[in-house]
Motif scaffolding. Sequence first.
Motif, PDB file in Angstrom:
ATOM      1  N   GLN A  56       0.827  -1.212   0.000  1.00 25.75           N
ATOM      2  CA  GLN A  56       0.000   0.000   0.000  1.00 25.75           C
ATOM      3  C   GLN A  56       0.859   1.260   0.000  1.00 25.75           C
ATOM      4  N   ARG A  57       1.947   1.253   0.778  1.00 27.09           N
ATOM      5  CA  ARG A  57       2.859   2.409   0.773  1.00 27.09           C
ATOM      6  C   ARG A  57       3.470   2.608  -0.606  1.00 27.09           C
ATOM      7  N   CYS A  58       3.813   1.510  -1.247  1.00 22.34           N
ATOM      8  CA  CYS A  58       4.365   1.597  -2.593  1.00 22.34           C
ATOM      9  C   CYS A  58       3.347   2.205  -3.552  1.00 22.34           C
ATOM     10  N   ALA A  59       2.119   1.730  -3.500  1.00 15.42           N
ATOM     11  CA  ALA A  59       1.072   2.254  -4.380  1.00 15.42           C
ATOM     12  C   ALA A  59       0.843   3.743  -4.147  1.00 15.42           C
ATOM     13  N   THR A  60       0.889   4.160  -2.890  1.00 15.53           N
ATOM     14  CA  THR A  60       0.728   5.577  -2.567  1.00 15.53           C
ATOM     15  C   THR A  60       1.862   6.399  -3.165  1.00 15.53           C
ATOM     16  N   LEU A  61       3.087   5.931  -2.987  1.00 24.10           N
ATOM     17  CA  LEU A  61       4.240   6.633  -3.555  1.00 24.10           C
ATOM     18  C   LEU A  61       4.170   6.669  -5.075  1.00 24.10           C
ATOM     19  N   SER A  63       1.624   6.733  -6.979  1.00 21.79           N
ATOM     20  CA  SER A  63       0.595   7.641  -7.493  1.00 21.79           C
ATOM     21  C   SER A  63       0.958   9.114  -7.317  1.00 21.79           C
ATOM     22  N   ALA A  64       2.008   9.402  -6.575  1.00 22.51           N
ATOM     23  CA  ALA A  64       2.439  10.786  -6.355  1.00 22.51           C
ATOM     24  C   ALA A  64       3.158  11.322  -7.598  1.00 22.51           C
ATOM     25  N   GLY A  67       6.385   9.813  -8.883  1.00 15.80           N
ATOM     26  CA  GLY A  67       6.408   8.645  -8.010  1.00 15.80           C
ATOM     27  C   GLY A  67       7.288   7.523  -8.506  1.00 15.80           C
TER      28      GLY A  67
END
Length: 136
Positions: A56-61, A63-64, A67
């Motif tokens: 989840q942290r990877c997906a958040t990063l 999408s930035a 990223g």
Amino acid sequence: MSQTLTHQEALIHVMVMMSAVDSAMSDEELERIGKLSRILPVFDDFDADDLVPVAQRCATLLSAPEGLDILLELVREALPPRLFETAYALAVDIAAVDLNIRTEELRLLALLRDRLGLDKLVCAAIERGAQARMRH
């Protein structure tokens, strides 16, 4: 970089990036990530309960803004050079799950190869090995 990763988190980030790069994380890809993180020796001391939060942290990063570039740099910084080829092999395995490598996946493999400074012949051997493993 404001965030640091363990080498296991970095390897998971590589697999998640490869799964997400075509904007469609398939069940097969997610299952393969889970399986690889359970069976490979490099993950021996990794807590399986951390897999989902790390992904989840990877997906958040990812999408930035910028990223992908940020994640590639985080991965490079977190991995010891002895695991650079391992990271590439894991990316190839995730890309090969559906037996249909897309343009976005090829682009990410090239970016990963370049960021990690991997030899093209070594990468070709890793790719060929994945093709052999994925045949029915």
